[in-house]
Design a protein around this motif. Structure first.
Motif, PDB file in Angstrom:
ATOM      1  N   LEU A  71      -1.669  -3.267   3.805  1.00  0.00           N
ATOM      2  CA  LEU A  71      -1.247  -2.682   2.530  1.00  0.00           C
ATOM      3  C   LEU A  71      -2.282  -1.660   2.042  1.00  0.00           C
ATOM      4  O   LEU A  71      -1.930  -0.602   1.516  1.00  0.00           O
ATOM      5  CB  LEU A  71      -1.105  -3.814   1.501  1.00  0.00           C
ATOM      6  N   ALA A  72      -3.560  -1.981   2.248  1.00  0.00           N
ATOM      7  CA  ALA A  72      -4.634  -1.104   1.757  1.00  0.00           C
ATOM      8  C   ALA A  72      -4.640   0.240   2.473  1.00  0.00           C
ATOM      9  O   ALA A  72      -4.901   1.267   1.855  1.00  0.00           O
ATOM     10  CB  ALA A  72      -5.988  -1.787   1.908  1.00  0.00           C
ATOM     11  N   VAL A  73      -4.361   0.243   3.783  1.00  0.00           N
ATOM     12  CA  VAL A  73      -4.421   1.528   4.496  1.00  0.00           C
ATOM     13  C   VAL A  73      -3.111   2.309   4.413  1.00  0.00           C
ATOM     14  O   VAL A  73      -3.110   3.532   4.475  1.00  0.00           O
ATOM     15  CB  VAL A  73      -4.846   1.381   5.992  1.00  0.00           C
ATOM     16  N   ALA A 131      -1.861  -2.875 -13.518  1.00  0.00           N
ATOM     17  CA  ALA A 131      -2.556  -1.837 -14.304  1.00  0.00           C
ATOM     18  C   ALA A 131      -3.142  -0.772 -13.379  1.00  0.00           C
ATOM     19  O   ALA A 131      -3.127   0.419 -13.701  1.00  0.00           O
ATOM     20  CB  ALA A 131      -3.653  -2.461 -15.162  1.00  0.00           C
ATOM     21  N   ALA A 132      -3.642  -1.192 -12.212  1.00  0.00           N
ATOM     22  CA  ALA A 132      -4.196  -0.213 -11.269  1.00  0.00           C
ATOM     23  C   ALA A 132      -3.095   0.743 -10.807  1.00  0.00           C
ATOM     24  O   ALA A 132      -3.340   1.927 -10.560  1.00  0.00           O
ATOM     25  CB  ALA A 132      -4.811  -0.924 -10.062  1.00  0.00           C
ATOM     26  N   HIS A 133      -1.874   0.239 -10.690  1.00  0.00           N
ATOM     27  CA  HIS A 133      -0.756   1.096 -10.277  1.00  0.00           C
ATOM     28  C   HIS A 133      -0.350   2.065 -11.395  1.00  0.00           C
ATOM     29  O   HIS A 133      -0.038   3.222 -11.134  1.00  0.00           O
ATOM     30  CB  HIS A 133       0.438   0.224  -9.869  1.00  0.00           C
ATOM     31  N   HIS A 134      -0.364   1.574 -12.615  1.00  0.00           N
ATOM     32  CA  HIS A 134       0.106   2.405 -13.735  1.00  0.00           C
ATOM     33  C   HIS A 134      -0.986   3.286 -14.341  1.00  0.00           C
ATOM     34  O   HIS A 134      -0.683   4.295 -14.976  1.00  0.00           O
ATOM     35  CB  HIS A 134       0.684   1.507 -14.844  1.00  0.00           C
ATOM     36  N   ASN A 183     -14.555   6.265  -1.857  1.00  0.00           N
ATOM     37  CA  ASN A 183     -15.366   5.906  -3.027  1.00  0.00           C
ATOM     38  C   ASN A 183     -14.701   4.842  -3.895  1.00  0.00           C
ATOM     39  O   ASN A 183     -15.110   4.650  -5.042  1.00  0.00           O
ATOM     40  CB  ASN A 183     -15.672   7.150  -3.878  1.00  0.00           C
ATOM     41  N   ALA A 184     -13.672   4.182  -3.348  1.00  0.00           N
ATOM     42  CA  ALA A 184     -12.964   3.202  -4.180  1.00  0.00           C
ATOM     43  C   ALA A 184     -12.354   2.121  -3.306  1.00  0.00           C
ATOM     44  O   ALA A 184     -12.129   2.334  -2.111  1.00  0.00           O
ATOM     45  CB  ALA A 184     -11.858   3.903  -4.970  1.00  0.00           C
ATOM     46  N   HIS A 185     -12.088   0.970  -3.931  1.00  0.00           N
ATOM     47  CA  HIS A 185     -11.304  -0.053  -3.238  1.00  0.00           C
ATOM     48  C   HIS A 185      -9.939   0.523  -2.903  1.00  0.00           C
ATOM     49  O   HIS A 185      -9.387   1.316  -3.677  1.00  0.00           O
ATOM     50  CB  HIS A 185     -11.120  -1.277  -4.136  1.00  0.00           C
ATOM     51  N   LEU A 186      -9.382   0.126  -1.783  1.00  0.00           N
ATOM     52  CA  LEU A 186      -8.061   0.612  -1.395  1.00  0.00           C
ATOM     53  C   LEU A 186      -7.038  -0.512  -1.556  1.00  0.00           C
ATOM     54  O   LEU A 186      -7.339  -1.675  -1.297  1.00  0.00           O
ATOM     55  CB  LEU A 186      -8.078   1.098   0.061  1.00  0.00           C
ATOM     56  N   GLY A 187      -5.849  -0.153  -1.972  1.00  0.00           N
ATOM     57  CA  GLY A 187      -4.741  -1.111  -1.956  1.00  0.00           C
ATOM     58  C   GLY A 187      -4.418  -1.773  -3.279  1.00  0.00           C
ATOM     59  O   GLY A 187      -3.372  -2.430  -3.385  1.00  0.00           O
ATOM     60  N   ASP A 188      -5.265  -1.609  -4.307  1.00  0.00           N
ATOM     61  CA  ASP A 188      -4.940  -2.248  -5.594  1.00  0.00           C
ATOM     62  C   ASP A 188      -3.602  -1.720  -6.137  1.00  0.00           C
ATOM     63  O   ASP A 188      -2.765  -2.485  -6.606  1.00  0.00           O
ATOM     64  CB  ASP A 188      -6.036  -1.970  -6.634  1.00  0.00           C
ATOM     65  N   SER A 189      -3.440  -0.393  -6.058  1.00  0.00           N
ATOM     66  CA  SER A 189      -2.208   0.198  -6.590  1.00  0.00           C
ATOM     67  C   SER A 189      -0.983  -0.256  -5.792  1.00  0.00           C
ATOM     68  O   SER A 189       0.056  -0.593  -6.368  1.00  0.00           O
ATOM     69  CB  SER A 189      -2.318   1.725  -6.553  1.00  0.00           C
ATOM     70  N   ALA A 190      -1.129  -0.283  -4.464  1.00  0.00           N
ATOM     71  CA  ALA A 190      -0.004  -0.709  -3.614  1.00  0.00           C
ATOM     72  C   ALA A 190       0.339  -2.171  -3.887  1.00  0.00           C
ATOM     73  O   ALA A 190       1.520  -2.553  -3.931  1.00  0.00           O
ATOM     74  CB  ALA A 190      -0.356  -0.512  -2.143  1.00  0.00           C
ATOM     75  N   ALA A 191      -0.693  -2.993  -4.104  1.00  0.00           N
ATOM     76  CA  ALA A 191      -0.446  -4.402  -4.416  1.00  0.00           C
ATOM     77  C   ALA A 191       0.259  -4.519  -5.768  1.00  0.00           C
ATOM     78  O   ALA A 191       1.191  -5.311  -5.930  1.00  0.00           O
ATOM     79  CB  ALA A 191      -1.770  -5.169  -4.426  1.00  0.00           C
ATOM     80  N   ALA A 212      -7.382  -8.126  -5.237  1.00  0.00           N
ATOM     81  CA  ALA A 212      -6.323  -7.895  -4.241  1.00  0.00           C
ATOM     82  C   ALA A 212      -6.388  -8.953  -3.134  1.00  0.00           C
ATOM     83  O   ALA A 212      -5.340  -9.427  -2.663  1.00  0.00           O
ATOM     84  CB  ALA A 212      -6.455  -6.489  -3.659  1.00  0.00           C
ATOM     85  N   GLN A 213      -7.605  -9.335  -2.740  1.00  0.00           N
ATOM     86  CA  GLN A 213      -7.748 -10.377  -1.698  1.00  0.00           C
ATOM     87  C   GLN A 213      -7.083 -11.677  -2.157  1.00  0.00           C
ATOM     88  O   GLN A 213      -6.359 -12.313  -1.395  1.00  0.00           O
ATOM     89  CB  GLN A 213      -9.230 -10.708  -1.445  1.00  0.00           C
ATOM     90  N   ARG A 214      -7.376 -12.060  -3.406  1.00  0.00           N
ATOM     91  CA  ARG A 214      -6.838 -13.333  -3.920  1.00  0.00           C
ATOM     92  C   ARG A 214      -5.312 -13.293  -3.978  1.00  0.00           C
ATOM     93  O   ARG A 214      -4.634 -14.217  -3.540  1.00  0.00           O
ATOM     94  CB  ARG A 214      -7.376 -13.596  -5.344  1.00  0.00           C
ATOM     95  N   VAL A 215      -4.786 -12.181  -4.520  1.00  0.00           N
ATOM     96  CA  VAL A 215      -3.330 -12.104  -4.683  1.00  0.00           C
ATOM     97  C   VAL A 215      -2.644 -12.041  -3.310  1.00  0.00           C
ATOM     98  O   VAL A 215      -1.604 -12.682  -3.092  1.00  0.00           O
ATOM     99  CB  VAL A 215      -2.947 -10.892  -5.565  1.00  0.00           C
ATOM    100  N   ALA A 216      -3.258 -11.305  -2.378  1.00  0.00           N
ATOM    101  CA  ALA A 216      -2.661 -11.197  -1.039  1.00  0.00           C
ATOM    102  C   ALA A 216      -2.607 -12.573  -0.375  1.00  0.00           C
ATOM    103  O   ALA A 216      -1.602 -12.930   0.268  1.00  0.00           O
ATOM    104  CB  ALA A 216      -3.458 -10.222  -0.189  1.00  0.00           C
ATOM    105  N   ALA A 217      -3.670 -13.370  -0.552  1.00  0.00           N
ATOM    106  CA  ALA A 217      -3.694 -14.709   0.041  1.00  0.00           C
ATOM    107  C   ALA A 217      -2.581 -15.560  -0.574  1.00  0.00           C
ATOM    108  O   ALA A 217      -1.863 -16.290   0.123  1.00  0.00           O
ATOM    109  CB  ALA A 217      -5.055 -15.349  -0.191  1.00  0.00           C
ATOM    110  N   GLN A 218      -2.422 -15.415  -1.887  1.00  0.00           N
ATOM    111  CA  GLN A 218      -1.408 -16.197  -2.604  1.00  0.00           C
ATOM    112  C   GLN A 218       0.016 -15.787  -2.201  1.00  0.00           C
ATOM    113  O   GLN A 218       0.904 -16.622  -2.048  1.00  0.00           O
ATOM    114  CB  GLN A 218      -1.614 -15.951  -4.104  1.00  0.00           C
TER     115      GLN A 218
END
Ligand code: ADP
Ligand code: MG
Length: 344
Positions: free
Chosen positions: A264-266, A191-194, A161-169, A250-256
């Protein structure tokens, strides 16, 4: 032999074996997001306990006291939601080094209080080696609404029910000392991590839905968490890597940063979304009602299949229960190959 050799889950299995015979008939003990204690013929109490240890789960100079108080409770509320239950009361035990400022404590409890769930007791002690926070949360649930890990059925869709990997990123960014950057995307992921948002209302509502079979929360990463459902339900799953929901940020930051965001998401933890299995013929209706109610989506990432003999027949086997389909990467030797059984 050291604890390290058997691992966290090896130790938990030992404890479970030792205490299984002391668990009353009709109660559920170790093995799910919460223990389940029947109250009467219609209601059960669910109970969860989680601990956060400084320098293991958080670095105190990198997280504010407010965020820590909030997150420590959030991870427990997520386990209550994962059962389809509602939180009723909490207990807090806290170990604090004597140098901790009173203002730090005030902010910690403000964060804790932000969920509006009662704190009814606990324990307070000094600590010689960092901050330790242990929280126990009680919840209540109608017996018919409880969602267990063991109830996945062959053919069920695997849904998050949510995007995966924001916290890990966000954690990756923290570890690369990027927290002082003015980059808005970086700030969002940190912020997603904290500040994980447990699916409190969503979990309670999904509990009332008969088409939802098994459910748990995503604390260690979907790759590792899904295995708990598969073991408990004695089945396997096929996961489509192309369907893993990843936020635009997360897509943008991962590309950068040159990260493999799907990986990372899984494999990254602490998203605290819900992972569930759903009867396929009722999924569309469920997803429609869910998005009307909560304004967000349910994402299908795969399907439950029959247990493949020989794969993870015994608990210590490292064979994988999940087949990973990834059309984009299958023939690309530069990237991880996810098709076939993948080992972590
Ligand atoms: P979660 O991530 O959902 O909190 P865990 O992976 O921490 O779950 O724990 C898995 C199961 O093992 C849960 O049922 C939990 O209550 C139980 N467990 C973990 N540690 C202990 C322990 N020290 N003693 C008894 N039960 C434990
Ligand atoms: Mg959990």
């Amino acid at each position: 032999m050291q604890i390290n050799d058997i691992g966290e889950f090896g130790l938990i299995r030992k404890i479970a074996n030792l205490f299984d015979s002391l668990t009353p008939e009709g109660w559920d003990g170790i093995g799910d997001d919460c223990a389940i204690i029947p109250i009467d013929s219609e209601h059960s109490m669910v109970v969860t306990s989680d601990m956060l240890v400084e320098d293991v789960h958080f670095i105190s100079s990198r997280i504010s006291a407010y965020e820590l108080g909030r997150k420590a409770l959030a991870v427990n509320l997520s386990d209550i939601a994962a059962m389809g239950a509602r939180p009723t009361a909490t207990f807090l035990s806290i170990g604090l080094p004597s140098s901790v400022e009173v203002e730090w404590c005030d902010a910690f409890f403000e964060g804790y209080r932000s969920f509006g769930v009662p704190l009814l007791g606990g324990d307070t002690t000094s600590s010689k080696s960092g901050i330790v926070v242990n929280i126990t949360v009680l919840g209540s649930c109608s017996i018919n609404n409880i969602k267990r890990r063991r109830d996945a059925k062959v053919g069920d869709l695997v849904v998050v029910n949510a995007h995966l990997g924001d916290s890990a990123a966000g954690l990756q960014l923290l570890l690369s000392n990027a927290e002082s950057s003015n980059n808005l995307d970086f700030k969002t992921l940190i912020a997603a991590h904290h500040n994980p948002e447990p699916s409190i209302e969503q979990g309670a509502w999904l509990g009332t839905q008969k088409s939802v079979h098994a459910m748990m929360d995503i604390s260690d990463g979907v790759a590792s968490d899904l295995k708990h459902i598969l073991r408990a339900s004695q089945c396997n799953a096929i996961i489509n890597m192309d369907e893993i929901p990843i936020s635009d940020t997360a897509q943008r930051v991962a590309a950068q940063m040159g990260w493999n965001m799907v990986e990372l998401a899984v494999s990254g933890g602490e998203d605290y979304g819900l992972l569930m299995t759903v009867e396929p013929e009722h999924f569309d209706e469920l997803a429609l009602q869910y998005s009307e109610k909560f304004g967000t989506k349910l994402y299908v990432i795969g399907q439950i299949v029959e247990q493949i003999r020989g794969v993870d027949d015994h608990a210590n086997c490292r064979e994988d229960l999940i087949a990973w389909n990834d059309s984009a990467n299958t023939n690309n030797s530069d990237t991880h190959t996810y098709s076939g059984f993948r080992h972590f």
